[in-house]
Design a protein around this motif. Structure first.
Motif, PDB file in Angstrom:
ATOM      1  N   GLU A  47       0.820  -1.206   0.000  1.00 32.05           N
ATOM      2  CA  GLU A  47       0.000   0.000   0.000  1.00 32.05           C
ATOM      3  C   GLU A  47       0.855   1.257   0.000  1.00 32.05           C
ATOM      4  O   GLU A  47       0.512   2.255  -0.649  1.00 32.05           O
ATOM      5  CB  GLU A  47      -0.930  -0.004   1.215  1.00 32.05           C
ATOM      6  N   GLN A  48       1.972   1.236   0.724  1.00 34.95           N
ATOM      7  CA  GLN A  48       2.867   2.390   0.756  1.00 34.95           C
ATOM      8  C   GLN A  48       3.469   2.661  -0.617  1.00 34.95           C
ATOM      9  O   GLN A  48       3.543   3.804  -1.068  1.00 34.95           O
ATOM     10  CB  GLN A  48       3.980   2.167   1.788  1.00 34.95           C
ATOM     11  N   ASP A  49       3.899   1.601  -1.295  1.00 33.12           N
ATOM     12  CA  ASP A  49       4.467   1.764  -2.636  1.00 33.12           C
ATOM     13  C   ASP A  49       3.415   2.275  -3.612  1.00 33.12           C
ATOM     14  O   ASP A  49       3.708   3.112  -4.483  1.00 33.12           O
ATOM     15  CB  ASP A  49       5.025   0.430  -3.136  1.00 33.12           C
ATOM     16  N   LEU A  50       2.191   1.778  -3.481  1.00 33.28           N
ATOM     17  CA  LEU A  50       1.115   2.216  -4.363  1.00 33.28           C
ATOM     18  C   LEU A  50       0.778   3.687  -4.110  1.00 33.28           C
ATOM     19  O   LEU A  50       0.567   4.462  -5.059  1.00 33.28           O
ATOM     20  CB  LEU A  50      -0.122   1.345  -4.147  1.00 33.28           C
ATOM     21  N   GLU A  57       2.620  10.289  -9.698  1.00 35.83           N
ATOM     22  CA  GLU A  57       1.864  10.471 -10.937  1.00 35.83           C
ATOM     23  C   GLU A  57       0.771  11.525 -10.805  1.00 35.83           C
ATOM     24  O   GLU A  57       0.151  11.914 -11.801  1.00 35.83           O
ATOM     25  CB  GLU A  57       1.247   9.135 -11.365  1.00 35.83           C
ATOM     26  N   GLY A  58       0.513  11.963  -9.577  1.00 39.55           N
ATOM     27  CA  GLY A  58      -0.505  12.985  -9.355  1.00 39.55           C
ATOM     28  C   GLY A  58      -1.909  12.488  -9.621  1.00 39.55           C
ATOM     29  O   GLY A  58      -2.759  13.243 -10.105  1.00 39.55           O
ATOM     30  N   VAL A  59      -2.165  11.215  -9.292  1.00 40.12           N
ATOM     31  CA  VAL A  59      -3.488  10.621  -9.525  1.00 40.12           C
ATOM     32  C   VAL A  59      -3.954   9.909  -8.258  1.00 40.12           C
ATOM     33  O   VAL A  59      -3.208   9.774  -7.291  1.00 40.12           O
ATOM     34  CB  VAL A  59      -3.443   9.615 -10.695  1.00 40.12           C
ATOM     35  N   SER A  67       1.101  -0.366 -15.708  1.00 40.70           N
ATOM     36  CA  SER A  67       2.466  -0.900 -15.732  1.00 40.70           C
ATOM     37  C   SER A  67       3.148  -0.693 -14.380  1.00 40.70           C
ATOM     38  O   SER A  67       3.892  -1.569 -13.913  1.00 40.70           O
ATOM     39  CB  SER A  67       3.276  -0.236 -16.845  1.00 40.70           C
ATOM     40  N   THR A  68       2.870   0.441 -13.740  1.00 41.57           N
ATOM     41  CA  THR A  68       3.430   0.700 -12.415  1.00 41.57           C
ATOM     42  C   THR A  68       2.831  -0.258 -11.392  1.00 41.57           C
ATOM     43  O   THR A  68       3.535  -0.793 -10.527  1.00 41.57           O
ATOM     44  CB  THR A  68       3.152   2.153 -11.990  1.00 41.57           C
ATOM     45  N   GLN A  69       1.516  -0.479 -11.482  1.00 40.73           N
ATOM     46  CA  GLN A  69       0.870  -1.427 -10.579  1.00 40.73           C
ATOM     47  C   GLN A  69       1.463  -2.830 -10.742  1.00 40.73           C
ATOM     48  O   GLN A  69       1.622  -3.569  -9.768  1.00 40.73           O
ATOM     49  CB  GLN A  69      -0.635  -1.469 -10.846  1.00 40.73           C
ATOM     50  N   GLU A 139       5.797  -4.285 -19.355  1.00 37.91           N
ATOM     51  CA  GLU A 139       5.837  -3.590 -20.645  1.00 37.91           C
ATOM     52  C   GLU A 139       5.069  -4.317 -21.731  1.00 37.91           C
ATOM     53  O   GLU A 139       4.968  -3.821 -22.857  1.00 37.91           O
ATOM     54  CB  GLU A 139       7.302  -3.405 -21.085  1.00 37.91           C
ATOM     55  N   ASN A 140       4.547  -5.479 -21.402  1.00 40.05           N
ATOM     56  CA  ASN A 140       3.817  -6.257 -22.414  1.00 40.05           C
ATOM     57  C   ASN A 140       2.649  -6.990 -21.760  1.00 40.05           C
ATOM     58  O   ASN A 140       2.528  -8.210 -21.850  1.00 40.05           O
ATOM     59  CB  ASN A 140       4.763  -7.239 -23.109  1.00 40.05           C
ATOM     60  N   LEU A 141       1.787  -6.238 -21.094  1.00 40.97           N
ATOM     61  CA  LEU A 141       0.650  -6.832 -20.387  1.00 40.97           C
ATOM     62  C   LEU A 141      -0.417  -7.291 -21.372  1.00 40.97           C
ATOM     63  O   LEU A 141      -0.578  -6.705 -22.449  1.00 40.97           O
ATOM     64  CB  LEU A 141       0.046  -5.792 -19.432  1.00 40.97           C
TER      65      LEU A 141
END
Length: 236
Positions: A47-50, A57-59, A67-69, A139-141
């Motif tokens: 949760e901290q990393d998220l 990202e300002g979201v 990709s970050t998730q 990078e290739n989900l």
């Protein structure tokens, strides 16, 4: 033949269908509570990393790039896998409870309970499946997994409301069968109120935070425990 005479002539298995539904509903509620405990303890780092990624990202947290998730999920692979598999349990138990009520009580409400529980399972497992897809190459989900972020709020809200609907129909079908009537009505009222509060919170957040499935816990516990107690009473 009166309802009392029918109850006397039913075999033990038929008299105690409430035990199956009661255990299933209680199990679904406890599974969600267990998930919440795991998420707030072992999932602190995740949760901290998220949250940190959302700030960068300002979201909102649920709008972090997929990709970050995926990278965060893979950094906390054991936690993500355990909780993902854990979440497969509650909808299956809701469907089991609805099936028991549909078989024993019958009627339109029981059928609605079963169909809404089935819809819950399909949407819920779809969401969990997409989440497990985050273990793929960031990078290739896979195509649908790429939209996991934007799909989170609508999918989670939908599965939560479907689960509430199934619980309400189950409770009212139980009540119509003249079993645990007071508890069934309490379960219905609580579930409806929590559903409305969840929708208000959803709108107030600007559709950033979903209606969480934890909303079914109070109603499921009330009805589940009442059905278990009813099943343990000796037949008259």
């Amino acid at each position: 033949m009166t309802a009392e005479n029918v109850a006397r002539t039913r075999p033990p298995r038929a008299r105690h269908w409430g035990a199956t539904a009661g255990w299933a509903l209680s199990g679904a509620a406890l599974a969600l509570v267990g998930y919440l405990v795991v998420a707030t303890t072992l999932g602190a780092g995740f949760e901290q990393d998220l949250a940190a990624a959302a700030e960068r990202e300002g979201v909102a947290v649920n709008a972090v790039a997929t990709s970050t998730q995926a990278r965060i999920t893979q950094d906390h692979a054991v936690y993500a896998l355990v909780t993902g598999l854990f979440l497969l349990v509650p909808p299956a138990l809701l469907l089991r409870a609805a099936a028991a009520v549909r078989t024993a009580a019958g009627g339109r409400l029981a059928r609605l309970a079963w169909w809404s529980a089935l819809a819950t399972l399909v949407v819920w497992w779809t969401y969990v499946g997409l989440g497990l897809g985050l273990f793929a190459d960031p990078e290739n989900l896979p195509p649908l997994v790429r939209d996991f972020g934007p799909l989170t709020v609508p999918l989670v809200s939908t599965l939560s409301l479907l689960a509430l609907g199934s619980l309400v129909f189950t409770g009212e079908a139980v009540r119509a069968a003249d079993v645990a009537r007071r508890a069934a009505r309490v379960s219905t009222v609580v579930s409806v109120l929590l559903g409305l509060l969840g929708l208000v919170a959803l709108v107030a957040s600007g559709f950033a935070d979903p209606v969480a499935p934890i909303v079914i816990v109070p109603g499921a516990l009330v009805l589940g425990v009442a059905l278990l107690r009813s099943a343990r009473r000796p037949a008259r």
